[in-house]
Design an enzyme around this catalytic site. Structure first.
Site, PDB file in Angstrom:
ATOM      1  N   HIS A 155     -41.256  -3.263  15.803  1.00 39.63           N
ATOM      2  CA  HIS A 155     -40.221  -3.320  16.837  1.00 39.63           C
ATOM      3  C   HIS A 155     -40.272  -2.009  17.616  1.00 39.63           C
ATOM      4  CE1 HIS A 155     -38.088  -0.741  14.050  1.00 39.63           C
ATOM      5  NE2 HIS A 155     -38.171  -1.674  13.111  1.00 39.63           N
TER       6      HIS A 155
ATOM      7  N   MET B  77     -44.948  -1.112   7.666  1.00 37.17           N
ATOM      8  CA  MET B  77     -45.161  -2.371   6.950  1.00 37.17           C
ATOM      9  C   MET B  77     -45.211  -3.540   7.945  1.00 37.17           C
ATOM     10  SD  MET B  77     -43.330  -1.987   3.313  1.00 37.17           S
ATOM     11  CE  MET B  77     -41.674  -2.312   3.839  1.00 37.17           C
ATOM     12  N   GLY B  78     -45.371  -3.226   9.223  1.00 36.13           N
ATOM     13  CA  GLY B  78     -45.534  -4.287  10.225  1.00 36.13           C
ATOM     14  C   GLY B  78     -44.220  -4.922  10.636  1.00 36.13           C
TER      15      GLY B  78
ATOM     16  N   HIS C 259     -40.591   1.331  15.664  1.00 35.90           N
ATOM     17  CA  HIS C 259     -41.951   1.701  15.259  1.00 35.90           C
ATOM     18  C   HIS C 259     -42.730   2.244  16.462  1.00 35.90           C
ATOM     19  CE1 HIS C 259     -41.246  -1.617  12.162  1.00 35.90           C
ATOM     20  NE2 HIS C 259     -41.547  -0.578  11.414  1.00 35.90           N
TER      21      HIS C 259
HETATM   22  P1  AMP Z   1     -41.311   0.308   7.891  1.00 43.52           P
HETATM   23  O1  AMP Z   1     -42.264  -0.595   8.603  1.00 43.52           O
HETATM   24  O2  AMP Z   1     -39.949  -0.263   7.750  1.00 43.52           O
HETATM   25  O3  AMP Z   1     -41.886   0.851   6.611  1.00 43.52           O
HETATM   26  O4  AMP Z   1     -41.115   1.566   8.833  1.00 43.52           O
HETATM   27  C1  AMP Z   1     -42.205   2.348   9.254  1.00 43.52           C
HETATM   28  C2  AMP Z   1     -41.688   3.620   9.886  1.00 43.52           C
HETATM   29  O5  AMP Z   1     -40.879   3.288  11.019  1.00 43.52           O
HETATM   30  C3  AMP Z   1     -40.791   4.426   8.933  1.00 43.52           C
HETATM   31  O6  AMP Z   1     -41.090   5.802   9.050  1.00 43.52           O
HETATM   32  C4  AMP Z   1     -39.402   4.100   9.434  1.00 43.52           C
HETATM   33  O7  AMP Z   1     -38.448   5.106   9.161  1.00 43.52           O
HETATM   34  C5  AMP Z   1     -39.643   3.956  10.931  1.00 43.52           C
HETATM   35  N1  AMP Z   1     -38.574   3.155  11.544  1.00 43.52           N
HETATM   36  C6  AMP Z   1     -38.072   1.981  11.084  1.00 43.52           C
HETATM   37  N2  AMP Z   1     -37.052   1.572  11.860  1.00 43.52           N
HETATM   38  C7  AMP Z   1     -36.898   2.515  12.828  1.00 43.52           C
HETATM   39  C8  AMP Z   1     -36.002   2.669  13.927  1.00 43.52           C
HETATM   40  N3  AMP Z   1     -35.042   1.786  14.177  1.00 43.52           N
HETATM   41  N4  AMP Z   1     -36.147   3.755  14.730  1.00 43.52           N
HETATM   42  C9  AMP Z   1     -37.129   4.680  14.472  1.00 43.52           C
HETATM   43  N5  AMP Z   1     -37.991   4.591  13.445  1.00 43.52           N
HETATM   44  C10 AMP Z   1     -37.893   3.529  12.637  1.00 43.52           C
END
Ligand code: AMP
Length: 297
Positions: free
Chosen positions: A34, A30-31, A37
C-alpha cells in the site's frame, strides 16, 4: 524492475553493482503493498542509488497459523506498484530459499525486555521470527541502509537493538506512518476488515490523538485507562493493550521528562482482524524525512 527469486542470482547482481560503488537501500516487506510501503521505497530512493524491496511472508513470525494462511498475497499487483514507483529490484524468494535445509539459525542476540512487552507479550515468538528473517535478509542483500516504518514501532526498536548488538554497519532509517484520509494507519490487513469495522476503525487513531491531548492534564496511568475504555466503545472492537512507553526501553512510563521519547502504542481487535497503531507524543525528530534520520539504538 528486475525480479529475483534466487539468492545466488540476486547476490551476483548486487555484488557487481556494489563494486561500482552504488549505495543500496533495502525495504523488507510481506507484500500486499500500500502507499505506506511505497513511502518507504520513495524515502529509500532519496538516499540510495539502488532500491531493493523484498516480499516474503515470513512463516516464523506468525504465531497464528490461520493469520499466516489468510495473509493477502496479491503478487502481480505488488509488482505493478513497485514498477510504477520506480523500485529497481524485487527479491521474491520461496521459504526454502530464505531458510535452506541445514542453514544457519538466527543470530545470537538478546531481545530481553524489549520483546516481552506489547506485541511480544501477545504474540509469543513473533520477534524471534522477525529478528531471524531480517538478519537473514540483510545477510543476503547486504545493503547500506534498511528502511522500516514507525507503524511497527516495537519492531523498529528491536531491529535497532539487533544491529547494535551485532555491531552492524547497516544504517536503520525509520519513516513516519502513512494514514488513510480518516486517520486509519495503512496496513495490509485493513483489506480484510468488514465495511462496518472499516468505518469504526477510525477510533484507533482518534483515541491516540485524543489521549495525547490529555498529556499534562491527567497522570499517564489515567490516560491509559481512559484510552482502553474509549477503544472498547466501538461495537465489535476489543483493545488488547494501550501502553504509553519510553521509546528506547519500550517500558511503561508513569511520568516523563522533556528529553524522553514518549510513544503511545496500541493493538485492537476489530472482529477477527488485529490492528496496531502508535503515535509519538514527544521527541519524534529521529523520523525520516522529518528532521533527518538517525539510529536510536
Ligand atoms: P509489512 O509488509 O507489514 O511487514 O511492512 C513492511 C514495512 O512497511 C515495515 O517496516 C512497516 O513498518 C512498514 N509499514 C507498514 N505500514 C506502514 C504505514 N502505514 N506507513 C509507513 N510504513 C508502513
Amino acid at each position: 524492475m528486475l525480479v529475483f527469486r534466487k539468492v545466488t542470482d540476486l547476490q551476483l547482481f548486487l555484488q557487481r553493482q556494489m563494486a561500482k560503488g552504488r549505495q543500496v537501500g533495502f525495504i523488507p516487506t510481506m507484500g500486499a503493498l500500500h502507499q505506506g510501503h511505497l513511502s518507504l521505497i520513495r524515502q529509500a530512493q532519496t538516499q540510495s542509488e539502488l532500491t531493493v524491496c523484498s516480499i516474503f511472508v515470513n512463516p516464523t513470525q506468525f504465531n497464528d497459523p490461520d493469520d499466516l494462511k489468510k495473509y493477502p498475497r496479491p503478487v502481480e499487483q505488488d509488482i505493478q506498484l513497485l514498477t510504477d514507483v520506480g523500485c529497481n529490484l524485487l527479491f521474491l524468494p520461496s521459504v526454502k530459499e530464505v531458510y535452506p535445509k541445514g542453514g544457519q539459525p538466527g543470530p545470537k542476540v538478546k531481545l530481553g525486555k524489549l520483546a516481552k512487552v506489547m506485541e511480544g507479550k501477545f504474540r509469543t515468538g513473533h520477534f524471534e521470527g522477525v529478528v531471524q528473517v531480517v538478519h537473514r535478509l540483510l545477510e543476503i542483500v547486504r545493503p547500506h541502509r534498511i528502511f522500516m516504518g514507525q507503524k511497527d514501532f516495537q519492531q523498529f526498536r528491536i531491529i535497532g537493538s539487533m544491529l547494535e548488538q551485532l555491531k552492524s554497519s547497516v544504517q536503520l532509517v525509520v519513516c513516519p506512518i502513512l494514514r488513510e484520509e480518516d486517520g486509519l494507519a495503512m496496513s495490509s490487513r485493513n483489506r480484510r476488515l468488514t465495511p462496518e469495522h472499516r468505518k469504526r476503525a477510525t477510533i484507533v487513531s482518534q483515541t491516540l490523538r485524543k489521549a495525547s491531548e490529555l498529556l499534562g492534564h491527567k497522570p499517564l496511568p489515567e490516560i491509559q485507562q481512559w484510552a482502553l475504555q474509549e477503544l472498547a466503545t466501538a461495537k465489535g472492537f476489543r483493545p488488547e493493550y494501550f501502553e504509553i512507553v519510553d521509546g528506547y526501553s519500550l517500558q511503561s512510563l508513569e511520568s516523563f521528562h522533556k528529553k524522553d521519547l514518549v510513544v503511545a502504542c496500541t493493538a485492537v481487535w476489530a472482529g477477527d482482524i488485529r490492528l496496531i497503531d502508535n503515535m509519538i507524543w514527544q521527541n519524534e525528530d529521529f523520523l525520516y524525512p522529518k528532521k533527518g534520520s538517525q539510529n536510536i539504538s
